[in-house]
Scaffold this motif. Structure first.
Motif, PDB file in Angstrom:
ATOM      1  N   SER A   1      99.594 -28.748  70.351  1.00  0.00           N
ATOM      2  CA  SER A   1      98.855 -27.859  69.446  1.00  0.00           C
ATOM      3  C   SER A   1      98.784 -26.411  69.945  1.00  0.00           C
ATOM      4  CB  SER A   1      97.428 -28.398  69.298  1.00  0.00           C
ATOM      5  OG  SER A   1      96.654 -27.448  68.601  1.00  0.00           O
ATOM      6  N   LEU A   2      98.957 -25.486  69.025  1.00  0.00           N
ATOM      7  CA  LEU A   2      98.810 -24.061  69.353  1.00  0.00           C
ATOM      8  C   LEU A   2      97.562 -23.481  68.694  1.00  0.00           C
ATOM      9  CD1 LEU A   2     102.503 -22.866  68.997  1.00  0.00           C
ATOM     10  CD2 LEU A   2     101.244 -23.346  71.084  1.00  0.00           C
ATOM     11  N   HIS A   3      96.715 -24.353  68.190  1.00  0.00           N
ATOM     12  CA  HIS A   3      95.490 -23.914  67.523  1.00  0.00           C
ATOM     13  C   HIS A   3      94.613 -23.103  68.480  1.00  0.00           C
ATOM     14  CE1 HIS A   3      91.777 -24.113  65.232  1.00  0.00           C
ATOM     15  NE2 HIS A   3      91.179 -24.729  66.230  1.00  0.00           N
ATOM     16  N   TYR A   4      94.252 -21.904  68.074  1.00  0.00           N
ATOM     17  CA  TYR A   4      93.317 -21.052  68.807  1.00  0.00           C
ATOM     18  C   TYR A   4      93.777 -20.683  70.219  1.00  0.00           C
ATOM     19  CZ  TYR A   4      89.008 -19.455  66.663  1.00  0.00           C
ATOM     20  OH  TYR A   4      88.089 -18.739  65.949  1.00  0.00           O
ATOM     21  N   ILE A   5      95.083 -20.599  70.445  1.00  0.00           N
ATOM     22  CA  ILE A   5      95.556 -20.094  71.738  1.00  0.00           C
ATOM     23  C   ILE A   5      95.680 -18.571  71.600  1.00  0.00           C
ATOM     24  CG2 ILE A   5      97.404 -20.158  73.463  1.00  0.00           C
ATOM     25  CD1 ILE A   5      96.014 -22.842  73.207  1.00  0.00           C
ATOM     26  N   ASN A   6      94.851 -17.847  72.361  1.00  0.00           N
ATOM     27  CA  ASN A   6      94.809 -16.387  72.214  1.00  0.00           C
ATOM     28  C   ASN A   6      96.084 -15.716  72.708  1.00  0.00           C
ATOM     29  OD1 ASN A   6      92.167 -16.036  71.120  1.00  0.00           O
ATOM     30  ND2 ASN A   6      91.360 -16.692  73.097  1.00  0.00           N
ATOM     31  N   LYS A   7      96.374 -14.566  72.149  1.00  0.00           N
ATOM     32  CA  LYS A   7      97.503 -13.709  72.556  1.00  0.00           C
ATOM     33  C   LYS A   7      98.842 -14.422  72.399  1.00  0.00           C
ATOM     34  CE  LYS A   7      95.085 -10.212  75.003  1.00  0.00           C
ATOM     35  NZ  LYS A   7      95.171  -8.912  74.365  1.00  0.00           N
ATOM     36  N   ILE A   8      98.979 -15.188  71.315  1.00  0.00           N
ATOM     37  CA  ILE A   8     100.198 -15.959  71.094  1.00  0.00           C
ATOM     38  C   ILE A   8     101.402 -15.036  70.867  1.00  0.00           C
ATOM     39  CG2 ILE A   8      99.941 -16.308  68.578  1.00  0.00           C
ATOM     40  CD1 ILE A   8     100.806 -19.051  71.134  1.00  0.00           C
ATOM     41  N   HIS A   9     101.147 -13.781  70.430  1.00  0.00           N
ATOM     42  CA  HIS A   9     102.249 -12.825  70.208  1.00  0.00           C
ATOM     43  C   HIS A   9     102.958 -12.437  71.495  1.00  0.00           C
ATOM     44  CE1 HIS A   9      98.706 -10.358  71.221  1.00  0.00           C
ATOM     45  NE2 HIS A   9      99.589  -9.564  71.807  1.00  0.00           N
ATOM     46  N   THR A  10     102.360 -12.725  72.651  1.00  0.00           N
ATOM     47  CA  THR A  10     103.014 -12.343  73.913  1.00  0.00           C
ATOM     48  C   THR A  10     104.062 -13.363  74.340  1.00  0.00           C
ATOM     49  OG1 THR A  10     101.296 -13.428  75.255  1.00  0.00           O
ATOM     50  CG2 THR A  10     100.981 -11.078  74.766  1.00  0.00           C
ATOM     51  N   VAL A  11     104.060 -14.546  73.710  1.00  0.00           N
ATOM     52  CA  VAL A  11     104.978 -15.606  74.165  1.00  0.00           C
ATOM     53  C   VAL A  11     105.894 -16.142  73.072  1.00  0.00           C
ATOM     54  CG1 VAL A  11     103.321 -16.342  75.921  1.00  0.00           C
ATOM     55  CG2 VAL A  11     103.426 -17.584  73.770  1.00  0.00           C
ATOM     56  N   MET A  12     105.602 -15.862  71.812  1.00  0.00           N
ATOM     57  CA  MET A  12     106.406 -16.418  70.712  1.00  0.00           C
ATOM     58  C   MET A  12     106.925 -15.308  69.817  1.00  0.00           C
ATOM     59  SD  MET A  12     104.338 -19.709  69.257  1.00  0.00           S
ATOM     60  CE  MET A  12     105.295 -19.905  67.759  1.00  0.00           C
ATOM     61  N   ALA A  13     108.206 -15.397  69.472  1.00  0.00           N
ATOM     62  CA  ALA A  13     108.819 -14.339  68.654  1.00  0.00           C
ATOM     63  C   ALA A  13     108.284 -14.343  67.222  1.00  0.00           C
ATOM     64  CB  ALA A  13     110.332 -14.508  68.653  1.00  0.00           C
ATOM     65  N   SER A  14     108.030 -15.526  66.644  1.00  0.00           N
ATOM     66  CA  SER A  14     107.662 -15.579  65.228  1.00  0.00           C
ATOM     67  C   SER A  14     106.378 -14.787  64.922  1.00  0.00           C
ATOM     68  CB  SER A  14     107.557 -17.045  64.781  1.00  0.00           C
ATOM     69  OG  SER A  14     106.829 -17.153  63.601  1.00  0.00           O
ATOM     70  N   PRO A  15     105.253 -15.037  65.619  1.00  0.00           N
ATOM     71  CA  PRO A  15     104.060 -14.229  65.317  1.00  0.00           C
ATOM     72  C   PRO A  15     104.263 -12.752  65.650  1.00  0.00           C
ATOM     73  CG  PRO A  15     103.654 -15.665  67.205  1.00  0.00           C
ATOM     74  CD  PRO A  15     104.958 -16.092  66.603  1.00  0.00           C
TER      75      PRO A  15
END
Ligand SMILES: O=C(O)CCC(=O)C(=O)O
Length: 263
Positions: free
Chosen positions: A43-57
């Motif tokens: 699950s990636l629910h509520y993992i903060n700063k997801i833009h630093t590790v995933m290209a899609s967001p």
């Protein structure tokens, strides 16, 4: 919707909905990319700063369609402070109690920030879309109480008990549409009663002068200039998914949630 209408609605209501930022087809592609990462990592629910590790967001939040709206709301210098998926699985009880995002932030300029909620999957009323009280941002901070322990997604169970629910309006979104809301706008969301997942990408943008005194904060400059240096720069995703950085985010997230649970 044109930018003039977006800004006038936002100023009056503290929220503007149904802003098309990507097509339904592109949203479906981003959903597949998210679900491929979930299949491998959980699950990636509520993992903060997801833009630093995933290209899609990262791609979604840096598009001109998004940044033109943000610029019209907070000005030409734009920092990306946070992004997190908020996912309600089909037929689950999770809900978000009435609250204001700014309550626990302590920012130096309450008006130089805006949150975006981008629907990666359709978010009809039955899925537990956000419900907003238009105009409530004008009254500033409302009293919150902490009632942890039930299905409230907010960590401390914080909530506003005195809300004029007659004034509230659902903010249903098609996949690819976003809403933008001010941090003092009172809002909530109910459980997801549909057969589909409700998947939102929740994002906070701030102007560079706006900061939390004494906090060590990081952010990514997306447009314009940062003439203040309150935020340390942060990594950008090196590819579709940066596994090492994702492990670090998971660890930071566990630490943050444990610290809340021991309070
Ligand atoms: O995703 C939700 O249901 C609530 C999100 C929310 O409260 C927020 O974006 O501030």
């Amino acid at each position: 919707m044109d930018l003039a209408r977006i800004t006038s609605t936002y100023e009056a209501d503290g929220v503007v909905g149904n802003v098309a930022v990507v097509s339904a087809h592109e949203a479906a592609t981003h959903r597949k990319r998210l679900e491929a990462v979930e299949a491998e990592h959980g699950s990636l629910h509520y993992i903060n700063k997801i833009h630093t590790v995933m290209a899609s967001p990262y791609e979604l939040v840096t598009s001109d369609a998004v940044l033109d709206v943000v610029e019209s709301l907070i000005g030409p210098d734009i920092l990306l402070y946070n992004s997190t998926y908020i996912i309600k699985e089909p037929h689950t009880d999770a809900y978000v109690a009435w609250h204001q995002d700014l309550t626990y932030w302590g920012l130096s300029d309450d008006n130089a920030q805006v949150s975006m909620w981008l629907a990666i999957a359709p978010a009809p009323v039955e899925s537990g879309c956000m419900v907003m009280v238009p105009g409530s941002h004008k009254a500033g901070r409302a009293e919150h109480v902490e009632r942890p322990g039930d299905g409230n997604v907010l960590l401390l169970g914080q909530q506003i008990e005195d809300v004029d629910v007659e004034l509230a309006r659902p903010c249903a979104l098609e996949a690819g549409e976003a809403s933008f809301h001010h941090g003092w706008t009172i809002h909530t969301s109910a459980p997801n009663t549909t057969d589909d997942r409700r998947i939102g990408l929740n994002v906070q943008f701030v102007a560079p002068h706006n900061h939390q005194t004494g906090e060590d904060m990081t952010a990514t400059l997306l447009r314009g200039e940062d003439r203040y240096g309150h935020y340390r720069p942060e990594p950008r995703p090196s590819g579709e998914i940066d596994r090492d950085q994702l492990d670090e985010l998971f660890a930071a997230d566990r630490k943050m949630k444990d610290s809340f649970q021991t309070k």
